[in-house]
Write a protein that holds these residues in place. Structure first.
Motif, short mmCIF file in Angstrom:
data_model
loop_
_atom_site.label_atom_id
_atom_site.label_comp_id
_atom_site.label_asym_id
_atom_site.label_seq_id
_atom_site.Cartn_x
_atom_site.Cartn_y
_atom_site.Cartn_z
N PRO A 86 35.38 -84.19 17.75
CA PRO A 86 36.62 -84.84 17.29
C PRO A 86 36.60 -86.34 17.53
CG PRO A 86 37.10 -82.85 18.53
CD PRO A 86 35.65 -83.12 18.72
N ALA A 87 36.99 -87.08 16.48
CA ALA A 87 36.95 -88.53 16.57
C ALA A 87 38.34 -89.14 16.72
CB ALA A 87 36.26 -89.11 15.33
N ASP A 88 39.39 -88.37 16.48
CA ASP A 88 40.74 -88.93 16.58
C ASP A 88 41.71 -87.83 16.99
OD1 ASP A 88 41.28 -87.41 14.26
OD2 ASP A 88 40.72 -89.09 12.96
N GLU A 89 42.96 -88.18 17.12
CA GLU A 89 43.99 -87.25 17.59
C GLU A 89 44.15 -86.06 16.65
OE1 GLU A 89 46.56 -85.65 20.17
OE2 GLU A 89 45.64 -87.62 20.50
N GLU A 90 44.10 -86.30 15.35
CA GLU A 90 44.27 -85.21 14.39
C GLU A 90 43.15 -84.18 14.53
OE1 GLU A 90 45.57 -85.18 9.88
OE2 GLU A 90 43.45 -85.74 10.07
N GLN A 91 41.92 -84.65 14.65
CA GLN A 91 40.80 -83.73 14.78
C GLN A 91 40.87 -82.96 16.09
OE1 GLN A 91 37.03 -85.68 14.03
NE2 GLN A 91 37.98 -87.02 12.50
N ARG A 92 41.29 -83.63 17.17
CA ARG A 92 41.43 -82.93 18.45
C ARG A 92 42.49 -81.84 18.35
NH1 ARG A 92 40.61 -88.06 20.67
NH2 ARG A 92 42.86 -88.46 20.80
N ARG A 93 43.58 -82.14 17.62
CA ARG A 93 44.64 -81.16 17.49
C ARG A 93 44.13 -79.91 16.76
NH1 ARG A 93 48.17 -84.34 15.48
NH2 ARG A 93 47.73 -83.98 13.28
N PHE A 94 43.41 -80.12 15.66
CA PHE A 94 42.87 -78.98 14.94
C PHE A 94 41.85 -78.22 15.79
CE2 PHE A 94 44.34 -80.85 10.83
CZ PHE A 94 44.94 -79.71 10.33
N ALA A 95 41.03 -78.93 16.54
CA ALA A 95 40.05 -78.26 17.41
C ALA A 95 40.75 -77.36 18.41
CB ALA A 95 39.19 -79.29 18.12
N VAL A 96 41.87 -77.85 18.97
CA VAL A 96 42.64 -77.04 19.92
C VAL A 96 43.17 -75.78 19.25
CG1 VAL A 96 44.77 -76.96 21.26
CG2 VAL A 96 43.26 -78.93 21.45
N TYR A 97 43.72 -75.92 18.02
CA TYR A 97 44.27 -74.75 17.33
C TYR A 97 43.20 -73.69 17.10
CZ TYR A 97 48.22 -77.85 16.22
OH TYR A 97 49.28 -78.71 16.28
N PHE A 98 42.06 -74.11 16.55
CA PHE A 98 41.01 -73.13 16.22
C PHE A 98 40.39 -72.54 17.47
CE2 PHE A 98 41.05 -75.46 12.12
CZ PHE A 98 41.22 -74.38 11.28
N LEU A 99 40.15 -73.35 18.49
CA LEU A 99 39.60 -72.82 19.74
C LEU A 99 40.58 -71.86 20.40
CD1 LEU A 99 37.91 -76.04 21.11
CD2 LEU A 99 36.72 -73.92 20.52
N GLY A 100 41.88 -72.17 20.31
CA GLY A 100 42.88 -71.28 20.87
C GLY A 100 42.88 -69.92 20.21
N GLU A 101 42.73 -69.90 18.88
CA GLU A 101 42.63 -68.62 18.18
C GLU A 101 41.38 -67.86 18.61
OE1 GLU A 101 44.79 -67.11 16.13
OE2 GLU A 101 46.16 -68.75 16.62
N ARG A 102 40.29 -68.60 18.84
CA ARG A 102 39.05 -67.93 19.26
C ARG A 102 39.20 -67.34 20.66
NH1 ARG A 102 33.69 -68.00 17.36
NH2 ARG A 102 32.73 -66.21 18.37
N VAL A 103 39.92 -68.04 21.54
CA VAL A 103 40.17 -67.50 22.88
C VAL A 103 40.90 -66.17 22.78
CG1 VAL A 103 41.51 -67.85 25.00
CG2 VAL A 103 40.13 -69.72 24.08
N SER A 104 41.95 -66.11 21.96
CA SER A 104 42.71 -64.87 21.83
C SER A 104 41.87 -63.75 21.25
CB SER A 104 43.95 -65.12 20.95
OG SER A 104 44.87 -65.95 21.62
N LEU A 105 41.04 -64.09 20.28
CA LEU A 105 40.17 -63.07 19.69
C LEU A 105 39.19 -62.52 20.71
CD1 LEU A 105 39.44 -64.56 16.17
CD2 LEU A 105 40.20 -62.23 16.62
N GLU A 106 38.58 -63.41 21.49
CA GLU A 106 37.62 -62.95 22.49
C GLU A 106 38.32 -62.08 23.53
OE1 GLU A 106 34.53 -63.16 22.17
OE2 GLU A 106 34.37 -64.65 20.59
N LEU A 107 39.56 -62.42 23.87
CA LEU A 107 40.30 -61.61 24.84
C LEU A 107 40.57 -60.22 24.30
CD1 LEU A 107 42.86 -64.13 26.36
CD2 LEU A 107 41.09 -62.87 27.58
N GLN A 108 41.03 -60.13 23.06
CA GLN A 108 41.36 -58.81 22.54
C GLN A 108 40.12 -57.97 22.32
OE1 GLN A 108 43.44 -60.08 18.98
NE2 GLN A 108 41.92 -59.11 17.69
#
Length: 826
Positions: A116-138
């Motif tokens: 991520p190079a800016d705030e917008e990219q960091r925000r999207f990275a957080v969203y997608f990584l958060g979904e991956r965390v939930s998937l790995e948990l389930q």
């Protein structure tokens, strides 16, 4: 969906709680772009509008069908419009339980973002990584969830965007709850709720309040002083209109459990009606969630001591829902690192309630019916499916036990109450024991005590000091909780033992538990059965060489030991210890086998290619080397071998086991060779032991913790001597090896007894015993309590054991393990 609206869709999944994995994944297109022209902005916008209409109607499969063709043709780069579309696709895939679809598109989105190079990219990275965390948990993959969770927190840390911070906080708390760290989850939820952004936008209150309530409910299981706070927190969370149906069902279930625990039956009764109403209002509620409500009704009836006429129909309803849940689960595709069914507490509670009801309805036939249910649960295990053991039933298990002359001890740990079944050819007994939380706490206390104690066994005089007494006391405390009278009776009888179900407790040093003052592992023949069905299937391999109908093995023993470390290996694992000093001892390690029937690959010859070329099969295959791990891999455990050249690190990874010679019995004398991705309630499919069992072995010896070269050599010599020269079965040879650690190296019994464990099914001896061998030498009569054999050491001299044990939390934090000072593995 704009970036600022994205958290609202993400919050749906957060509020609903961990989703049930779909039993029937939908077919979908590959992620690679096709030859069509990239989609334009107008086409993307139109597709998202159509998808939004379908989402509002609850038709998320239509959302996927609409967006996937466009996602295949998104323009290059990480434009917000493209990432928004991918986020819509991922959320709909998660809501409709299409996990494989979601994972593919999360990976595609993260590849677009890159660093991520800016705030917008960091925000999207957080969203997608958060979904991956939930998937790995389930999916029960806690190690992978932790890996993605750390990356998510790194991107969210210091972010100016409130939604990114709260998305990361909600997912991180979810991860902590999945790992059972309720204290940390409570602290994290309080910190997130204190974020100033809540004053401006309270939309993240529901998911955070849900998680805070779950954290307190988890603490209340262990600490009654937290019960009032937990009930209050549940009430606050339930007051939010934005809380999803499944989230409400979970919270009401936790509140009902707390009321039952406190004996407040009238209050529990008041919670049952809204539980049923909420679930009835849910569209396509997962079967496991329906089983949660059915089990609540059974638990309440049991607490009220309801007559059989009232309890029986409730039990029938619960069995029906559990059967549907297991059928749903068993039809899903097998994940690379396994499928876990019991990683969520409410599933274990539902099975536990069904067990208790069966025993209450019919004390005579109840144990058999309850055990048949547990075998149904074990039937969906990954290894059971891979070994085609699902066709076995209770009759097959008991027939195998009779043939083996063995007794099985099967634990089923559940939050409310755990159960132990004792099974042999003549009887099935069931008895309650401590709840899962108490067992986990006691197991962790023993692990910590053993870790402290093992650091002091460098000096034999310290083996009887305060640290030894602390470890022995911890072992006795766990034995008090774990071993019922029926279990102790089975342990007193001189028969082989199958042990199953302890994986749901955590790292339990069962072999270190005392029996009349002597550690079980040095006194009794114990085999860890991944499941009873798996053990029965593996027993069919006994006496048939490698695989039913296969030719006799080409060798009796194949040894890969003390590999020369390549330059690439030293780069991969800085500080890894060279093993050259072990070569003289290794040269004699296989002397128990005829010279023409053994092969040793050592030093530079201990390569993957040499192993594949030396023979197609062997009775015994041993690795004496370093164990390695790479947290970036899904199946992260491996064995260090010599490289083909300096550019080859020489690691034999989990998935490469299938390329090796087939073996009946495998010894992995390497540090933490029992380790694998953390998944509660699975059946060893994700470990190196599981890989070798799939590849044809009927049993695998592994080291749960760190071992040094002296202990590895001492154990190996005693093991091979007993196995090949005295003709004992693998379980007895394992016991002899552990005993040698005490008698020859002076190791503390509580550490030595659990230094090596046998996984799979021991079966009959691999080699014929000499005619003069007595029954005692064959392992039919173990030493009397407190009595130890006086076998002399062969070439070990004054070596000492160093069993450096790390507790589970520390192990999970490491991404890559390095070698010890002189350990056969790191």
């Amino acid at each position: 969906m704009t970036p600022h609206a994205a958290p609202l869709a993400l919050a749906w999944c957060a509020i609903a709680g961990p989703a049930f994995v779909s039993a029937k994944p939908q077919e979908h297109a590959p992620v690679e772009a096709d030859a069509a022209a990239p989609a334009g902005d107008g086409e993307i916008a139109a597709a998202r509008e159509t998808a939004a209409t379908a989402a509002r109607a609850g038709d998320h499969l239509a959302v996927i069908a609409t967006l996937e063709p466009i996602a295949q043709r998104l323009p290059a780069g990480h434009a917000a419009a493209a990432l928004d579309l991918l986020l819509d696709l991922v959320v709909s895939a998660r809501v409709s339980f299409q996990d494989r679809v979601a994972i593919e598109w999360i990976d595609a989105a993260l590849a677009r973002i890159g660093v991520p190079a800016d705030e917008e990219q960091r925000r999207f990275a957080v969203y997608f990584l958060g979904e991956r965390v939930s998937l790995e948990l389930q999916l029960g993959r806690l190690d992978r969830a932790l890996q993605f969770g750390r990356a998510m927190r790194d991107h969210a840390r210091g972010s100016a965007d409130f939604y990114a911070r709260q998305t990361a906080a909600a997912r991180w708390i979810e991860l902590l709850l999945g790992r059972g760290d309720h204290d940390a989850a409570l602290r994290a939820s309080d910190e997130a709720l204190a974020d100033p952004g809540h004053a401006a936008d309270p939309r993240y209150q529901p998911p955070l309040r849900l998680r805070r309530a779950s954290a307190l409910a988890g603490l209340a299981v262990r600490d009654p002083a937290q019960e009032e706070a937990a009930l209050a927190a549940i009430g606050v969370a339930l007051a939010f209109e934005g809380l999803g149906t499944i989230g409400r069902v979970r919270l009401l279930g936790e509140a009902l459990d707390l009321r039952l625990k406190r004996g407040e039956l009238a209050a529990a009764e008041e919670l049952l009606a809204p539980l049923r109403e909420r679930l009835a209002a849910a569209t396509a509620a997962p079967p496991a969630e329906r089983a949660l409500v059915a089990s609540a009704a059974v638990r309440l009836a049991l607490a009220r001591r309801a007559p059989a006429a009232t309890l029986a129909p409730l039990q029938a309803d619960l069995r029906r829902e559990l059967t549907a849940a297991l059928s749903d689960w068993s039809s899903q595709a097998i994940e690379r690192s396994g499928n876990g069914f019991l990683q969520f507490a409410y599933r274990a509670n539902a099975v536990g309630a069904a067990i208790e009801a069966e025993l209450a309805l019919d004390p005579a036939a109840g144990p058999t019916r309850a055990l048949e249910l547990l075998l149904d649960v074990q039937r969906v295990g990954t290894l059971a499916r891979q070994l085609e053991a699902t066709g076995h039933d209770l009759a097959a298990v008991r027939r195998t036990l009779q043939e083996e002359g063995a007794t099985a001890l099967l634990w089923f740990p559940a939050p409310a109450k755990s159960w132990l079944f004792v099974i042999d050819a003549a009887r099935i007994e069931a008895a309650p024991c401590a709840g899962q939380a108490a067992l986990v706490d006691a197991a962790q206390a023993l692990a910590a005590a053993r870790a402290s104690h093992s650091r002091l066994t460098l000096d034999r005089s310290l083996a009887v000091g305060a640290s030894a007494r602390e470890a022995e006391a911890a072992a006795a405390a766990l034995a008090h909780l774990l071993l019922t009278d029926a279990a102790r009776d089975a342990l007193e009888r001189n028969v082989p033992l199958w042990i199953s179900g302890l994986d749901a407790i955590g790292e339990t040093s069962f072999e270190a538990l005392p029996l009349e003052g002597v550690a079980i592992g040095t006194r009794r023949r114990v085999t860890r059965a991944p499941s009873l069905l798996v053990a029965a299937a593996l027993a069919e391999r006994a006496g048939a060489g490698v695989g039913v109908g296969a030719e006799p093995p080409a060798l009796d023993c194949l040894l890969a030991a003390a590999p020369t470390l390549s330059a690439a290996a030293r780069v991969r694992t800085p500080g890894i210890a060279p093993l050259d000093t072990l070569l003289p001892a290794v040269a004699r390690l296989a002397d128990a086998y005829p010279e023409t029937r053994r092969a040793t690959l050592a030093g530079p010859t201990a390569t993957r290619a040499a192993l594949r070329a030396v023979a197609p099969s062997t009775r015994v295959l041993q690795f004496l080397t370093h164990g390695v791990a790479d947290g970036a891999l899904e199946l992260w455990s491996g064995l260090q071998l010599a490289g083909e050249d300096d550019a080859d690190d020489g690691v034999l990874w989990h998935e490469q086991v299938a390329t090796l010679p087939r073996a009946t019995l495998v010894l992995l004398t390497a540090c933490e060779s029992a380790a694998g991705p953390e998944r509660r309630g699975d059946d060893s499919a994700q470990t190196l032991a599981g890989a070798f069992l799939r590849h044809g072995a009927r049993a695998v010896v592994v080291a749960p913790d760190r071992i040094d070269s002296a202990s590895a050599l001492c154990f190996s010599r005693a093991f091979h001597r007993a196995l090949a020269q005295e003709g004992v079965a693998p379980d007895e040879a394992t016991r002899r090896g552990r005993e040698a650690l005490v008698t020859e190296l002076g190791a503390a019994p509580v550490a030595a007894a659990a230094a090596f464990v046998l996984v799979g099914c021991s079966g009959a001896p691999l080699f014929a015993a000499p005619q003069s061998t007595s029954d005692d030498a064959r392992g039919d009569t173990p030493p009397a309590p407190g009595k130890q054999s006086r076998t002399r050491s062969h070439g070990i001299g004054g070596g000492v054991i160093v069993v450096l044990i790390v507790i589970a939390a520390a192990r999970r934090r490491r991404r890559t393990r390095s070698g010890g000072d002189d350990a056969p593995n790191g």
